[in-house]
Structure formats: C-alpha cells, structure tokens
Motif scaffolding. Sequence first.
Motif, short mmCIF file in Angstrom:
data_model
loop_
_atom_site.label_atom_id
_atom_site.label_comp_id
_atom_site.label_asym_id
_atom_site.label_seq_id
_atom_site.Cartn_x
_atom_site.Cartn_y
_atom_site.Cartn_z
N ALA A 279 40.60 19.88 141.56
CA ALA A 279 41.74 20.80 141.67
C ALA A 279 41.67 21.54 143.00
O ALA A 279 42.69 21.76 143.66
CB ALA A 279 41.76 21.78 140.50
N GLU A 280 40.46 21.92 143.39
CA GLU A 280 40.28 22.56 144.69
C GLU A 280 40.68 21.60 145.81
O GLU A 280 41.35 21.97 146.77
CB GLU A 280 38.84 23.03 144.87
CG GLU A 280 38.48 24.22 144.02
CD GLU A 280 37.03 24.65 144.19
OE1 GLU A 280 36.44 24.36 145.26
OE2 GLU A 280 36.49 25.27 143.26
N TRP B 251 42.75 19.11 145.56
CA TRP B 251 44.21 18.96 145.48
C TRP B 251 44.91 20.08 146.23
O TRP B 251 45.87 19.84 146.96
CB TRP B 251 44.64 18.92 144.01
CG TRP B 251 46.11 19.07 143.82
CD1 TRP B 251 47.07 18.13 144.05
CD2 TRP B 251 46.78 20.24 143.39
NE1 TRP B 251 48.30 18.65 143.78
CE2 TRP B 251 48.16 19.95 143.36
CE3 TRP B 251 46.37 21.52 143.00
CZ2 TRP B 251 49.11 20.88 142.98
CZ3 TRP B 251 47.31 22.43 142.61
CH2 TRP B 251 48.67 22.11 142.61
N GLN B 252 44.40 21.30 146.07
CA GLN B 252 45.02 22.43 146.76
C GLN B 252 44.92 22.29 148.27
O GLN B 252 45.82 22.69 149.01
CB GLN B 252 44.39 23.75 146.32
CG GLN B 252 44.77 24.14 144.90
CD GLN B 252 44.11 25.44 144.48
OE1 GLN B 252 42.98 25.73 144.87
NE2 GLN B 252 44.81 26.21 143.67
N ILE C 11 44.31 14.77 141.12
CA ILE C 11 43.03 14.84 140.40
C ILE C 11 42.77 13.50 139.73
O ILE C 11 41.70 12.91 139.87
CB ILE C 11 43.06 15.98 139.38
CG1 ILE C 11 43.23 17.33 140.08
CG2 ILE C 11 41.79 15.96 138.51
CD1 ILE C 11 43.54 18.49 139.15
N ILE D 286 37.29 18.34 136.99
CA ILE D 286 38.68 18.73 137.18
C ILE D 286 38.76 19.95 138.10
O ILE D 286 39.61 20.00 139.00
CB ILE D 286 39.37 19.00 135.83
CG1 ILE D 286 39.49 17.69 135.06
CG2 ILE D 286 40.73 19.66 136.02
CD1 ILE D 286 39.97 17.84 133.64
N GLU D 287 37.87 20.90 137.91
CA GLU D 287 37.86 22.07 138.79
C GLU D 287 37.57 21.68 140.23
O GLU D 287 38.22 22.16 141.16
CB GLU D 287 36.83 23.10 138.29
CG GLU D 287 37.24 23.76 136.99
CD GLU D 287 36.16 24.64 136.39
OE1 GLU D 287 34.97 24.52 136.78
OE2 GLU D 287 36.50 25.45 135.50
#
Length: 129
Positions: free
Chosen positions: A36-37, A39-40, A46, A32-33
């Motif tokens: 998430a990066e 996604w940014q 995600i 997820i981390e």
Amino acid sequence: MFYHGNGVLKLQVLNLTRIYITKHQRDVVPLIEKYAEEWQLTGNPIYRPLWWLSPSDPVTFTTDDQFLIGDEVLVAPVLEKGAVQRDIYLPDGGFQWQDSRSEQVFDGGTFLQDYPVPLEEVAVFLRRS
C-alpha cells in the motif's frame, strides 16, 4: 471433513476460520501494508496479475485464476468445490518460487499439474532471487 452431528462440523469450520484469521493477520496484512505504501508512491497495484513480473512470458497472459501480492507472493486458490489439487503456473523471470507450506523450490516457468492443496490450505509461493 463431514462428520455425523452438526456440532462437530461447526466446530471444525470455526477452528479453520480461526486459523485463517491468524494467518491473515500474521502473513497477509504486513504485505498489504508494505505494498500500500508502494502504491501511494508509484501507483503500482497491491494485487497484480502474473504478467506483471513476466511480461514476456505468454502463459502469464492467459492465467487468470492466480495472482501476486506485490512482487514476492504468488497465490493460487482452489476454486473448484471439494478439490484438493489444482494446476499452478509459476511465472518465469530469472527467479525461483518456494512453496510456503512444503518449502519445496521450483524454477520459474514451471507448470505444476494437479499440485496437491489440502482442503484447509491455499497454495502460496514465495519468490526467491
């Protein structure tokens, strides 16, 4: 799983909860981390539908009880109460999928009928190139 005596069942549920929390922290949180990066940077979600990887595969558009975490993990939860098997579709796209539990490898585009999923597990497949 159901035994006489409320204490035994509670202990078993507590143990399963601990196992899942540990698996989540070890396996899911880093994914997820990572995504998430992404996604940014890109806006890509995600959690993704199967068609995300295989937009030309028509089966992926009708499969709504499975999902991807990023582009590398397929999750097929058991949604029927008490079921210990389920049908799973592994999207095509020129790659293979490996069962994270048994390490068995399947070609993309494969439909796994009545695939065994123990009560205490979730079917998770890892994409292989």
